[in-house]
Every structure is written in structure tokens, then in C-alpha cells.
Design a protein around this motif. Structure first.
Motif, PDB file in Angstrom:
ATOM      1  N   PHE A   1       0.830  -1.205   0.000  1.00 61.40           N
ATOM      2  CA  PHE A   1       0.000   0.000   0.000  1.00 61.40           C
ATOM      3  C   PHE A   1       0.867   1.259   0.000  1.00 61.40           C
ATOM      4  N   ASN A   2       1.939   1.220   0.786  1.00 67.55           N
ATOM      5  CA  ASN A   2       2.862   2.363   0.806  1.00 67.55           C
ATOM      6  C   ASN A   2       3.508   2.593  -0.549  1.00 67.55           C
TER       7      ASN A   2
ATOM      8  N   LEU B   1       1.058   4.210  -2.752  1.00 71.58           N
ATOM      9  CA  LEU B   1       0.913   5.633  -2.429  1.00 71.58           C
ATOM     10  C   LEU B   1       2.091   6.444  -2.971  1.00 71.58           C
ATOM     11  N   ASN B   2       3.290   5.864  -2.858  1.00 76.61           N
ATOM     12  CA  ASN B   2       4.471   6.560  -3.376  1.00 76.61           C
ATOM     13  C   ASN B   2       4.393   6.765  -4.876  1.00 76.61           C
TER      14      ASN B   2
ATOM     15  N   LEU C   1       1.702   6.954  -6.576  1.00 73.49           N
ATOM     16  CA  LEU C   1       0.655   7.962  -6.759  1.00 73.49           C
ATOM     17  C   LEU C   1       1.222   9.360  -6.528  1.00 73.49           C
ATOM     18  N   GLU C   2       2.040   9.454  -5.488  1.00 71.57           N
ATOM     19  CA  GLU C   2       2.629  10.742  -5.140  1.00 71.57           C
ATOM     20  C   GLU C   2       3.554  11.239  -6.260  1.00 71.57           C
TER      21      GLU C   2
ATOM     22  N   LEU D   1       3.532  10.360  -9.305  1.00 69.05           N
ATOM     23  CA  LEU D   1       2.720  10.658 -10.478  1.00 69.05           C
ATOM     24  C   LEU D   1       2.157  12.068 -10.395  1.00 69.05           C
ATOM     25  N   LEU D   2       1.567  12.387  -9.258  1.00 69.86           N
ATOM     26  CA  LEU D   2       0.950  13.698  -9.103  1.00 69.86           C
ATOM     27  C   LEU D   2       1.999  14.807  -9.116  1.00 69.86           C
TER      28      LEU D   2
END
Lengths: 102, 255
Positions: free
Chosen positions: A85-86, A89-90, A92-93, A95-96
Motif C-alpha cells: 500500500f505504501n 501511495l508513493n 501515486l505521489e 505521479l501527481l
């Protein structure tokens, strides 16, 4: 570049209910099935199928016990689930952030 | 579990508050992030706590202090000498006077307990009322696992402190009662802050600092108590209300 990040996305988390389950389990020791259902506002069958998918991946552990002689099922995140999950999230981070720079 | 509470949501909050505000696309990702953040909040913290509860509790606390001052003030300024100390002093005193002193102490403690219980009851009722109002507004159940967890963690130091305050009263060491209630209340707030709005942690620190001042300058302890339980509650209640509730800020609640 964006394509790169997408390829790293964890397919298991490509669903809002699974993401929701993981989010809740990350900040709680263990959570009962009924409470998950209440928080996510989904049907029994829907939630159960997503939970078993996460369980199959080894991201979620099932805790079955008896509370006042009634069967009670709760769930907890496993260490590999936390890791996965981490990482998600990374990705995703990044990417954004990547999109932000453009 | 506290470890996960402290570390994991941070990524989400960083994403949401630092990265997201400048974004204009990726609607789906944003929606997913919002949902995840809300779920983490909703599932682990009791967020229905209303700032107005604090304001109401503070006002009730101040009224309690005024009543105590008006009716029992003269005793408070003799403190911390217990009534035994007065009667067990150098002079030899008669049995009758010992009885008198005992009755005086007894009625003082009784009156103080009546005022304290009334103040606590009214404060709890008003806190309950405003919190219920807010939980309705947020569409959350008022009594759920998060509320239970917060209350348990608040009550452990609070009941301990209450017990000690009663023991001090029974020994006639009344001058230290305001200080000990402030100290344990501060600890209770810090303990409970992990399970509700994080802001109350700092209110707890303030109460602990005030408790030491009240213990050292015990002749002013009633005044310092009213600053802690009265004024600070009102100030903090207003701050929380403006931060989270005014102008429908409820949705933006973060921890």
C-alpha cells in the motif's frame, strides 16, 4: 513519463473499495466486518469479495473469534499489505508531482 | 497501532494539502485520495467533537468558580491548612471545638462537592448536546468505536485525578485540589488527543503548565483553575469552531 508510473500501479488496488479497506486498516489495529461495511457503505457480498481478493494477495489477515458467544470477524493489514500500500501511495505521489511540474 | 496512526496518513495528507490544490486534472485520482483521507479520519478518530462544547463547558466552569468563590471563598484563602491543622495546633483545644471543626470541614466539603458535581454535570450535558449536533451535521454516528476509544483514553487519567482530588479533600488539603484536577485533566486531554482532533493536545499542555502554577501559588489556585477550565476552554472552543465548523468548514477537517 506518466505511462511509466501507470505501469507500476498495483493492480490489486485499482478499486475504490479495496483502497478504502486498506486506508481504514492502515490506521486501525483491527476492524470488524460490520464496521467496514458501515464506513464504506457497500453490500455484504461486495465487501466480502474484495476482502477475499485482498486476503488472497496476503495483504489482509482475517481474525475470527467469538464475542459473547457470537462469531465475530475482523480484519487487519499484514506487513506485506502495508508495504504494498505504501508503494502504491508513493507511485501515486510521484505521479501527481510529475504532473505538477509540467 | 499509534505508529501507523502517526506515519501512514501523512502521505495522504501531504498529497492532499500540498500537491492536490494546484492540480486541475486526474479527477479520479483526486476523488480516490479524498475518499482515502476521509476514511482514515472517520475510522480512527472521533471528529464530531464540537468547539461549541468547549465554549459551553468553559462558561459553566466559570459560573462554578464564581459560586464557589461567593459561598466558600473564605475557606479557600485559608488554604492549604486543613481544619485539623487549625485544631491540632499549639494550643490545647476542647473536644467540642474539634467537633465544630469537623462539622465545618464536613459541610465545606459537602458544599464543594455539590457545586463541583453540578458544574461537571452541566458541562457534560452541554458538551453532549453540541457534539450530537455536530455529528448529525457530519452524518456520523455519535457513539461508535472512535467515540468509545476516545472516551476510554480520556477517562483513565481523569478518573485517577478525580480519585486523588477526593482523597485530598478528605485529608483537608483543599488548596491543592484545583492544581491536581488541572494536572490530570491536562494529561487526559493529551492522552485522548490521539483519538480525536489533534488540537486538544496543546490545550492539555496548557492545563499541565497551569497546574504547576496553581500548585506553587496555591492561594491563587481558584483563579488559575478558572483560567484553565473556564477561559482556556472558551478560547480553544472558539478556535476549533472557527477552524472546523464555521462556514461549513466541517468537510475540510484534518488531523
Amino acid at each position: 513519463m506518466g505511462q511509466d508510473y501507470f505501469s507500476k500501479f498495483n493492480k490489486v488496488f485499482e478499486n475504490r473499495i479495496r483502497l478504502g479497506v486498506m486506508s481504514i486498516l492502515m490506521v486501525n489495529e483491527n476492524v470488524e466486518f460490520t464496521r467496514l461495511k458501515e464506513l464504506l457503505d457497500v453490500t455484504d457480498g461486495n465487501l466480502a469479495s474484495h476482502l477475499s481478493a485482498l486476503e488472497k494477495e496476503g495483504y489482509v489477515a482475517v481474525i475470527k473469534q467469538f464475542v459473547n458467544k457470537k462469531p465475530n470477524t475482523s480484519y487487519a493489514v499484514t506487513s506485506s499489505g502495508k508495504k504494498a500500500f505504501n508503494e502504491h501511495l508513493n507511485v501515486l505521489e510521484n505521479l501527481l508531482k510529475g504532473r505538477l511540474k509540467k | 497501532m499509534p505508529k501507523s496512526l502517526d506515519s501512514y496518513p501523512k502521505i495522504i495528507f501531504t498529497l492532499w494539502y500540498k500537491v492536490v490544490p494546484d492540480m486541475t486534472e486526474q479527477e479520479d485520482q483526486l476523488k480516490a485520495l479524498t475518499e482515502m483521507r476521509d476514511l482514515m479520519n472517520k475510522s480512527s478518530r472521533f471528529i464530531s467533537m464540537s468547539g461549541l462544547s468547549g465554549v459551553a463547558a468553559g462558561v459553566v466552569g466559570l459560573v462554578g468558580v464564581v459560586i464557589t468563590y461567593l459561598f466558600l471563598g473564605e475557606f479557600f484563602f485559608r488554604l492549604p491548612f486543613s481544619f485539623e491543622a487549625i485544631v491540632y495546633g499549639d494550643t490545647i483545644i476542647s473536644v467540642t471545638r474539634l467537633d465544630e471543626a469537623f462539622m465545618m470541614k464536613f459541610s465545606f466539603i459537602r458544599d464543594l462537592l455539590v457545586i463541583a458535581t453540578g458544574t461537571l454535570g452541566l458541562a457534560l450535558i452541554s458538551a453532549w448536546y453540541f457534539t450530537r449536533r455536530k455529528s448529525k451535521k457530519l452524518g456520523l454516528p455519535m457513539w461508535d468505536a472512535t467515540a468509545k476509544r476516545m472516551i476510554i483514553n480520556l477517562m483513565i487519567p481523569l478518573v485517577t485525578g478525580g480519585g486523588f482530588a477526593l482523597v485530598l479533600l478528605a485529608h483537608g488539603i483543599i488548596g491543592l485540589v484545583p492544581a491536581i484536577t488541572l494536572a490530570f485533566y491536562g494529561t487526559a486531554l493529551i492522552n485522548a488527543s490521539k483519538y480525536t482532533l489533534n488540537d486538544i493536545r496543546y490545550l492539555g499542555v496548557i492545563q499541565i503548565i497551569l497546574s504547576f502554577i496553581a500548585a506553587i501559588f496555591y492561594e491563587y489556585s481558584l483563579v488559575i483553575w478558572s483560567i484553565g477550565f473556564g477561559v482556556m476552554h472558551i478560547v480553544y472552543g472558539i478556535v476549533l469552531y472557527v477552524k472546523y465548523e464555521k462556514n461549513g468548514n466541517d468537510e475540510k477537517q484534518k488531523v
